[in-house]
Design an enzyme around this catalytic site. Structure first.
Site, PDB file in Angstrom:
ATOM      1  N   SER A   6      35.427  28.926  36.623  1.00 39.27           N
ATOM      2  CA  SER A   6      36.369  29.254  36.950  1.00 39.27           C
ATOM      3  C   SER A   6      36.725  27.486  37.961  1.00 39.27           C
ATOM      4  O   SER A   6      36.290  27.064  38.275  1.00 39.27           O
ATOM      5  CB  SER A   6      34.961  29.111  38.680  1.00 39.27           C
ATOM      6  OG  SER A   6      36.129  29.728  40.055  1.00 39.27           O
ATOM      7  N   HIS A  31      39.235  31.093  34.748  1.00 37.83           N
ATOM      8  CA  HIS A  31      38.823  31.905  35.976  1.00 37.83           C
ATOM      9  C   HIS A  31      38.997  31.420  37.108  1.00 37.83           C
ATOM     10  O   HIS A  31      39.534  30.327  37.521  1.00 37.83           O
ATOM     11  CB  HIS A  31      37.366  32.320  35.604  1.00 37.83           C
ATOM     12  CG  HIS A  31      36.943  33.306  37.131  1.00 37.83           C
ATOM     13  ND1 HIS A  31      37.188  34.729  37.014  1.00 37.83           N
ATOM     14  CD2 HIS A  31      36.017  33.557  38.429  1.00 37.83           C
ATOM     15  CE1 HIS A  31      36.298  35.618  37.598  1.00 37.83           C
ATOM     16  NE2 HIS A  31      36.020  34.466  39.257  1.00 37.83           N
ATOM     17  N   ASP A  33      39.609  32.020  40.892  1.00 42.02           N
ATOM     18  CA  ASP A  33      39.175  32.665  41.841  1.00 42.02           C
ATOM     19  C   ASP A  33      40.246  33.174  43.364  1.00 42.02           C
ATOM     20  O   ASP A  33      40.570  31.464  44.317  1.00 42.02           O
ATOM     21  CB  ASP A  33      37.751  32.332  42.470  1.00 42.02           C
ATOM     22  CG  ASP A  33      36.984  32.267  41.540  1.00 42.02           C
ATOM     23  OD1 ASP A  33      36.566  34.054  41.023  1.00 42.02           O
ATOM     24  OD2 ASP A  33      36.399  31.343  41.176  1.00 42.02           O
ATOM     25  N   MET A  35      40.843  34.216  47.325  1.00 39.35           N
ATOM     26  CA  MET A  35      40.054  34.335  47.440  1.00 39.35           C
ATOM     27  C   MET A  35      41.062  34.334  49.397  1.00 39.35           C
ATOM     28  O   MET A  35      42.219  32.953  49.791  1.00 39.35           O
ATOM     29  CB  MET A  35      39.639  33.645  48.647  1.00 39.35           C
ATOM     30  CG  MET A  35      38.469  33.242  47.335  1.00 39.35           C
ATOM     31  SD  MET A  35      36.621  32.133  47.812  1.00 39.35           S
ATOM     32  CE  MET A  35      35.999  31.463  46.665  1.00 39.35           C
ATOM     33  N   HIS A  64      40.203  36.853  39.186  1.00 43.09           N
ATOM     34  CA  HIS A  64      39.265  37.932  40.568  1.00 43.09           C
ATOM     35  C   HIS A  64      39.726  37.324  42.229  1.00 43.09           C
ATOM     36  O   HIS A  64      39.301  36.777  42.330  1.00 43.09           O
ATOM     37  CB  HIS A  64      38.332  36.953  40.400  1.00 43.09           C
ATOM     38  CG  HIS A  64      37.053  36.761  41.423  1.00 43.09           C
ATOM     39  ND1 HIS A  64      35.432  36.911  41.182  1.00 43.09           N
ATOM     40  CD2 HIS A  64      36.664  38.864  41.430  1.00 43.09           C
ATOM     41  CE1 HIS A  64      34.898  37.609  41.701  1.00 43.09           C
ATOM     42  NE2 HIS A  64      35.546  38.448  42.114  1.00 43.09           N
ATOM     43  N   MET A  66      39.751  38.229  45.639  1.00 42.27           N
ATOM     44  CA  MET A  66      38.558  38.939  46.272  1.00 42.27           C
ATOM     45  C   MET A  66      39.255  38.608  47.918  1.00 42.27           C
ATOM     46  O   MET A  66      39.917  38.164  48.930  1.00 42.27           O
ATOM     47  CB  MET A  66      37.735  37.517  47.212  1.00 42.27           C
ATOM     48  CG  MET A  66      36.306  37.599  45.075  1.00 42.27           C
ATOM     49  SD  MET A  66      35.762  35.964  45.331  1.00 42.27           S
ATOM     50  CE  MET A  66      37.041  34.723  44.323  1.00 42.27           C
ATOM     51  N   MET A 135      28.803  40.640  40.249  1.00 38.23           N
ATOM     52  CA  MET A 135      28.756  39.350  41.556  1.00 38.23           C
ATOM     53  C   MET A 135      26.466  38.853  40.612  1.00 38.23           C
ATOM     54  O   MET A 135      26.683  40.019  41.541  1.00 38.23           O
ATOM     55  CB  MET A 135      29.313  39.935  42.270  1.00 38.23           C
ATOM     56  CG  MET A 135      30.290  39.670  42.679  1.00 38.23           C
ATOM     57  SD  MET A 135      31.469  37.934  42.453  1.00 38.23           S
ATOM     58  CE  MET A 135      31.046  36.530  43.136  1.00 38.23           C
ATOM     59  N   GLY A 142      31.603  27.949  45.569  1.00 43.78           N
ATOM     60  CA  GLY A 142      30.735  28.035  44.205  1.00 43.78           C
ATOM     61  C   GLY A 142      29.583  27.414  44.771  1.00 43.78           C
ATOM     62  O   GLY A 142      29.153  27.076  45.702  1.00 43.78           O
ATOM     63  N   ASP A 173      29.020  36.436  37.772  1.00 42.86           N
ATOM     64  CA  ASP A 173      30.031  35.620  38.064  1.00 42.86           C
ATOM     65  C   ASP A 173      29.179  35.344  39.224  1.00 42.86           C
ATOM     66  O   ASP A 173      28.613  36.448  39.931  1.00 42.86           O
ATOM     67  CB  ASP A 173      31.723  36.255  38.760  1.00 42.86           C
ATOM     68  CG  ASP A 173      31.996  35.056  39.406  1.00 42.86           C
ATOM     69  OD1 ASP A 173      31.907  33.786  39.497  1.00 42.86           O
ATOM     70  OD2 ASP A 173      33.082  35.559  39.849  1.00 42.86           O
TER      71      ASP A 173
HETATM   72  C1  DX5 Z   1      32.618  32.645  43.705  1.00 39.66           C
HETATM   73  C2  DX5 Z   1      33.415  32.805  42.948  1.00 39.66           C
HETATM   74  C3  DX5 Z   1      32.869  32.446  41.666  1.00 39.66           C
HETATM   75  C4  DX5 Z   1      32.509  30.800  41.507  1.00 39.66           C
HETATM   76  C5  DX5 Z   1      31.176  31.194  40.758  1.00 39.66           C
HETATM   77  O1  DX5 Z   1      32.630  33.332  44.808  1.00 39.66           O
HETATM   78  O2  DX5 Z   1      34.496  34.673  42.468  1.00 39.66           O
HETATM   79  O3  DX5 Z   1      34.020  32.248  40.614  1.00 39.66           O
HETATM   80  O4  DX5 Z   1      33.303  30.124  41.669  1.00 39.66           O
HETATM   81  O5  DX5 Z   1      30.909  29.318  40.383  1.00 39.66           O
HETATM   82  P1  DX5 Z   1      29.034  28.680  40.583  1.00 39.66           P
HETATM   83  O6  DX5 Z   1      29.459  29.007  39.187  1.00 39.66           O
HETATM   84  O7  DX5 Z   1      29.425  27.804  41.197  1.00 39.66           O
HETATM   85  O8  DX5 Z   1      28.372  29.707  41.303  1.00 39.66           O
HETATM   86 ZN    ZN Z   2      35.269  35.100  40.340  1.00 40.23          ZN
END
Ligand code: DX5
Ligand code: ZN
Length: 213
Positions: A6, A31, A33, A35, A64, A66, A135, A142, A173
């Site tokens: 990610s 990946h 993310d 948001m 992904h 969110m 999740m 992260g 994830d």
């Molecule tokens: C969290 C994201 C993840 C995140 C994972 O909301 O969807 O994809 O980047 O990060 P790590 O691997 O650091 O938990």
């Molecule tokens: Zn993610």
């Protein structure tokens, strides 16, 4: 195991270089993310950034989302070059319509569940999706700690998929690293997302290799 680093944990001032680096280091998918500051308490990037990053690699773009009301943006993410588009069950009132639209746009459809959301919420949608993302942290950031009860959830989902004779990838994830990868693989996870574990390491190649079991 499909490994999808990610870029949330990458250096955002050097995104193109970071993507090239994980591509060369053996990442299977990238990946992304997305948001919106509403569905999750953080804001990242949207379709215009993804579109400009599309030039940097031929690897699968795994978006992904969110975000609330993802239906409003599906065409933009498809046009930006995403290959998989995953929406949250919790954000979709008409989930069947949403995943059907993703497939109509020629993309693979994924549905994600927060840690506290039961698998019962996706039983009816399984025939219409390519991937379920479980999740293993609360989405938004992260570097959070892996929530252990996802192991059981992966095993239950594997059973549901087996019984329905469908071909669906189970993605996990959040908080994935070299300590939990083996157990995740044993439980039936076919794809992991890893942000801080890969980008926080000195050597992306070694980190990615440790997840490819
Ligand atoms: C969290 C994201 C993840 C995140 C994972 O909301 O969807 O994809 O980047 O990060 P790590 O691997 O650091 O938990
Ligand atoms: Zn993610």
């Amino acid at each position: 195991m499909i490994v999808a680093p990610s870029i949330l944990s990458a250096d955002f001032s050097r995104l193109a270089e970071e993507i090239k680096a994980i591509d060369t280091a053996g990442a299977d998918w990238i990946h992304l993310d997305v948001m919106d500051g509403h569905f999750v308490p953080n804001i990242t990037f949207g379709a215009p950034v993804i579109k400009s990053l599309r030039k940097t690699t031929d690897k699968v773009f795994d978006a992904h989302l969110m975000i609330e009301q993802p239906d409003r943006y599906l065409e933009d993410f498809a046009a930006a070059g995403c290959d998989y588009i995953t929406v949250h069950q919790e954000a979709c009132v008409h989930l069947h319509r949403t995943v059907t639209r993703i497939r109509e746009l020629g993309k693979k459809a994924g549905v994600s569940l927060n840690p506290a959301t039961s698998l019962a919420n996706i039983e009816e949608i399984l025939p219409y999706v390519d991937m379920i993302l479980l999740m293993s942290v609360n989405p938004g950031f992260g570097g959070q700690k892996f929530i252990d009860n996802v192991y059981g959830k992966v095993m239950m989902l594997r059973q549901m998929i087996k019984e329905s004779k469908l071909d669906i990838i189970i993605q996990v994830d959040g908080g994935v690293n070299d300590k939990n990868i083996e157990k995740l693989a044993k439980c039936g996870c076919g794809c992991v997302v890893a942000g801080s574990y890969v980008f926080g390491s000195d050597d992306y190649k070694t980190a990615i290799e440790k997840l490819k079991i």
